[in-house]
Write a protein that holds these residues in place. Structure first.
Motif, mmCIF file in Angstrom:
data_model
loop_
_atom_site.group_PDB
_atom_site.id
_atom_site.type_symbol
_atom_site.label_atom_id
_atom_site.label_comp_id
_atom_site.label_asym_id
_atom_site.label_seq_id
_atom_site.Cartn_x
_atom_site.Cartn_y
_atom_site.Cartn_z
ATOM 1 N N ASN A 469 0.831 -1.211 0.000
ATOM 2 C CA ASN A 469 0.000 0.000 0.000
ATOM 3 C C ASN A 469 0.863 1.256 0.000
ATOM 4 O OD1 ASN A 469 -2.531 -1.280 -0.009
ATOM 5 N ND2 ASN A 469 -2.428 -1.631 2.200
ATOM 6 N N ASP A 470 1.916 1.239 0.832
ATOM 7 C CA ASP A 470 2.800 2.422 0.902
ATOM 8 C C ASP A 470 3.548 2.611 -0.410
ATOM 9 O OD1 ASP A 470 1.976 2.761 3.492
ATOM 10 O OD2 ASP A 470 3.739 1.765 4.387
ATOM 11 N N THR A 471 3.986 1.510 -1.020
ATOM 12 C CA THR A 471 4.716 1.604 -2.288
ATOM 13 C C THR A 471 3.832 2.205 -3.367
ATOM 14 O OG1 THR A 471 6.023 -0.357 -1.693
ATOM 15 C CG2 THR A 471 5.976 0.250 -4.011
ATOM 16 N N VAL A 472 2.581 1.752 -3.446
ATOM 17 C CA VAL A 472 1.653 2.310 -4.443
ATOM 18 C C VAL A 472 1.372 3.783 -4.160
ATOM 19 C CG1 VAL A 472 -0.699 2.148 -5.364
ATOM 20 C CG2 VAL A 472 0.606 0.064 -4.868
ATOM 21 N N MET A 496 -7.823 -2.257 3.404
ATOM 22 C CA MET A 496 -7.816 -1.774 4.771
ATOM 23 C C MET A 496 -6.803 -2.503 5.661
ATOM 24 S SD MET A 496 -9.817 0.651 4.493
ATOM 25 C CE MET A 496 -9.836 1.117 6.211
ATOM 26 N N THR A 497 -6.200 -3.570 5.174
ATOM 27 C CA THR A 497 -5.197 -4.300 5.969
ATOM 28 C C THR A 497 -3.821 -4.159 5.320
ATOM 29 O OG1 THR A 497 -5.579 -6.360 4.755
ATOM 30 C CG2 THR A 497 -6.903 -5.999 6.735
ATOM 31 N N ASP A 498 -2.810 -4.418 6.129
ATOM 32 C CA ASP A 498 -1.452 -4.385 5.579
ATOM 33 C C ASP A 498 -1.303 -5.455 4.494
ATOM 34 O OD1 ASP A 498 -0.796 -2.359 7.246
ATOM 35 O OD2 ASP A 498 0.164 -3.639 8.768
ATOM 36 N N VAL A 535 -6.917 3.660 -8.902
ATOM 37 C CA VAL A 535 -5.946 2.650 -8.464
ATOM 38 C C VAL A 535 -6.481 2.031 -7.170
ATOM 39 C CG1 VAL A 535 -3.566 2.180 -7.808
ATOM 40 C CG2 VAL A 535 -4.065 3.983 -9.489
ATOM 41 N N ALA A 536 -6.443 0.714 -7.088
ATOM 42 C CA ALA A 536 -6.932 0.021 -5.892
ATOM 43 C C ALA A 536 -6.020 -1.163 -5.589
ATOM 44 C CB ALA A 536 -8.368 -0.450 -6.091
ATOM 45 N N THR A 537 -5.911 -1.466 -4.310
ATOM 46 C CA THR A 537 -5.189 -2.676 -3.879
ATOM 47 C C THR A 537 -6.155 -3.547 -3.095
ATOM 48 O OG1 THR A 537 -4.419 -1.615 -1.850
ATOM 49 C CG2 THR A 537 -2.949 -1.524 -3.756
#
Length: 613
Positions: A469-472, A496-498, A535-537
């Protein structure tokens, strides 16, 4: 007339059939074998058996062989010998034998004493008899001799050579008249070794008592086996019984002089060869049966053959083969594992060699693959680095705008603070707030530069644990200004989770930047009304997904299968390497990347990476 012819023919045929039988009967030879003690007494029993075999092989005639034993020789009873002479004369009165073969010294002495009374004109072979026991002066012209020559000093020398620490030699010998004679003869040879080794005699004891003595011999002892036909109590020992009993209890190695005893219990030494003496005896017998004069067929005495040893007994008593006399023969050697299973071992070895070759080849191939992978990653890193420069080139305006904002704000706040400081009573609280704004804007500019440097720096492929998430989010921060400049709405919805994965954060950011910029280009070129990039993860099982969707015109159906091919592009100025590099980077992370068109319009790129465990 015709009947008479047939009768004559039948009589002629019968005559032809009967003539060979009559001739064969005329050619049959009778041979009497005279044993000293009995057919089964060693070693003469072995000689008798071997002589029979050799006669069957060499004789051109049919042989009628009869065996008789001089039982009286066990005790030296002359009265019984006279009766035995009468028995033989009566038995052979009508059909005298063609040849008499005596085996052993007692039988030879018997026939010599009774020659004139028994069969004065019958050829005779005295065999397996020591030359000292033959009365050479009283040999008749009808007598031939196959004698042997004992060499007991050689036997004793051999014992001391193979067992140099020997201090005593126990001589096992019986108590019959023949054995008593040899007790005196062996003693003469033993006297030659006075001061070297002690000789011990127990012929005045029962054989059972001798066994007890041999079972408790002190170290550095050896046993010399001569004969045990009759012990001191008059007990007769036929066959292998006595030697086997001694071998079972003796705590010292047993040696002998005749290979009639050799084969299981005896260590070995220089010995007579039963086969050699038997073959010579049979040869002489056939010559005499053929009419040659016995007085002219008297070969030289047979001497000890080359020493031979039983490997099993050498091994049992710890006797090194290096101590054996030169030219010795070692028999009954147990085959080694290699000799027993050499074909199987060769097959196993061949399998091992093939496996080793395959493993070596696979290791070599693995090494080559590793080198190729390292080199491929290096080339990928270089190509990716060039691609990042190209992407950053497109972000120049966005980056400049993002830097100008904090830098312009810093300049404005600095000028304001300078004016306030010129006042007679400057507002320190306001100035402190201005300085805080300057620090915040400086940090914002520094962060922009840090992100830009992280993208542009040339680093090798480095795998580490990262939070996706942080990289994106960092990649999106680099293109926010570009999106604003192109009037494109850029949204990001993280899971919502790591979301932890293993990978190179710089290269993964490059993939995300390439896909977002491509989405911007697709929307800008189409000039559609709705201008959005999302963009979504999210997590799907053991995989992390990054989805990048746009509201552009989508990808032509004919191009969907080619978008990741090198040098494939739909842009007029494009080189067609961006998506190919993105696919290579994702696959290097053991992931996948796919392109599709959305039902509502626009393209959707999905990146799947394995999550870190």
């Amino acid at each position: 007339m015709r009947v008479g012819v047939w009768i004559l023919a039948l009589l002629t045929l019968a005559s032809c059939l009967l003539e060979p039988s009559a001739a064969s009967a005329q050619q049959a030879k009778r041979v009497v074998i005279l044993h000293s003690f009995g057919r089964d007494f060693r070693p003469w029993g072995q000689y008798a058996k071997s002589i029979r075999e050799q006669l069957d092989r060499l004789s051109p005639w049919h042989l009628d062989i009869q065996d008789h034993s001089l039982v009286a020789a066990r005790f030296g009873d002359e009265d019984h010998q006279a009766a035995f002479v009468s028995y033989l004369k009566a038995l052979n009165a009508r059909h005298p034998p063609d040849l008499i073969v005596s085996i052993g010294a007692p039988a030879a002495n018997f026939v010599q004493r009774n020659r004139s009374n028994l069969f004065p004109r019958v050829p005779m072979v005295l065999t397996a008899v020591e030359q000292r026991r033959v009365d050479s002066a009283n040999l008749s012209p009808e007598d031939s001799v196959v004698a042997v020559a004992h060499d007991f000093p050689r036997s004793f020398d051999t014992i001391l050579q193979v067992l140099p620490a020997t201090k005593r030699i126990v001589v096992v010998n019986g108590a019959s008249p023949n054995e008593t004679v040899w007790r005196r003869e062996i003693q003469k040879d033993a006297d030659l070794f006075a001061g070297k080794v002690e000789f011990i005699w127990h012929d005045g004891m029962s054989f059972d008592a001798i066994l007890q003595v041999c079972a408790a011999l002190p170290p550095d002892s050896a046993i010399f086996w001569h004969l045990m036909n009759i012990d001191a109590t008059g007990m007769a020992y036929e066959g292998d019984r006595a030697l086997q009993a001694l071998h079972k209890v003796a705590n010292a190695p047993i040696f002998s002089y005749d290979d009639g005893f050799f084969g299981r219990e005896i260590v070995g030494g220089p010995m007579y060869s039963v086969e050699e003496i038997s073959r010579l005896t049979a040869s002489v017998a056939v010559r005499l049966l053929g009419g040659e004069k016995p007085a002219e067929v008297r070969p030289a005495a047979v001497r000890f053959a080359a020493a031979k040893f039983d490997w099993r007994q050498l091994h049992r008593w710890g006797i090194s083969e290096s101590r054996l006399p030169p030219g010795s023969e070692v028999l009954f050697r147990e085959p080694s594992i290699w000799q027993r299973y050499h074909w199987q071992m060769l097959m196993i070895l061949a399998v091992f060699l093939v496996q080793a070759g395959l493993i070596s080849g696979l290791l070599h191939e693995r090494r080559r693959r590793r080198f190729a992978e390292v080199e491929s990653r290096q080339r990928l890193a270089e190509l990716a680095h060039v691609n990042r420069y190209s992407a950053v080139g497109e972000l120049t305006t966005s980056i400049a705008h993002e830097l100008n904002q904090p830098l312009g704000s810093i300049l404005t706040n600095a000028e304001t603070a300078e004016l306030m400081l010129r006042a007679a009573q400057p507002d320190l609280a306001e100035i402190q707030q201005i300085l805080a704004d300057i620090r915040r804007d400086d940090q914002r500019a520094s962060e922009v530069i840090r992100r830009l440097r992280s993208v542009l720096k040339k680093t090798p492929f480095e795998v580490k644990h990262i939070e996706l998430n942080d990289t994106v989010r960092e990649a999106i921060d680099l293109v926010k200004a570009l999106a604003q400049g192109r009037r494109i709405t850029l949204s990001y919805v993280p899971v919502m989770t790591d979301l932890h994965v293993k990978g190179d954060p710089v290269q993964l950011q490059q993939v995300i930047l390439n896909l977002i910029i491509n989405a911007f280009d697709a929307i800008s070129d189409a000039d559609t009304g709705k201008r959005e990039v999302s963009v979504a993860t999210l997590r799907a099982g053991h995989q992390a997904e990054i989805r990048i969707a746009d509201t552009g015109p989508g990808i032509a159906a004919s191009d969907l299968g080619n978008v990741f091919d090198p040098f494939f592009t739909t842009k007029p100025q494009g080189m067609g390497m961006g998506l190919a590099i993105a696919k290579t980077i994702v696959e290097a992370h053991h992931g996948t990347i796919a392109a599709a068109n959305q039902l509502a319009g626009g393209a959707l790129f999905t990146i799947r990476l394995p999550t870190a465990r």
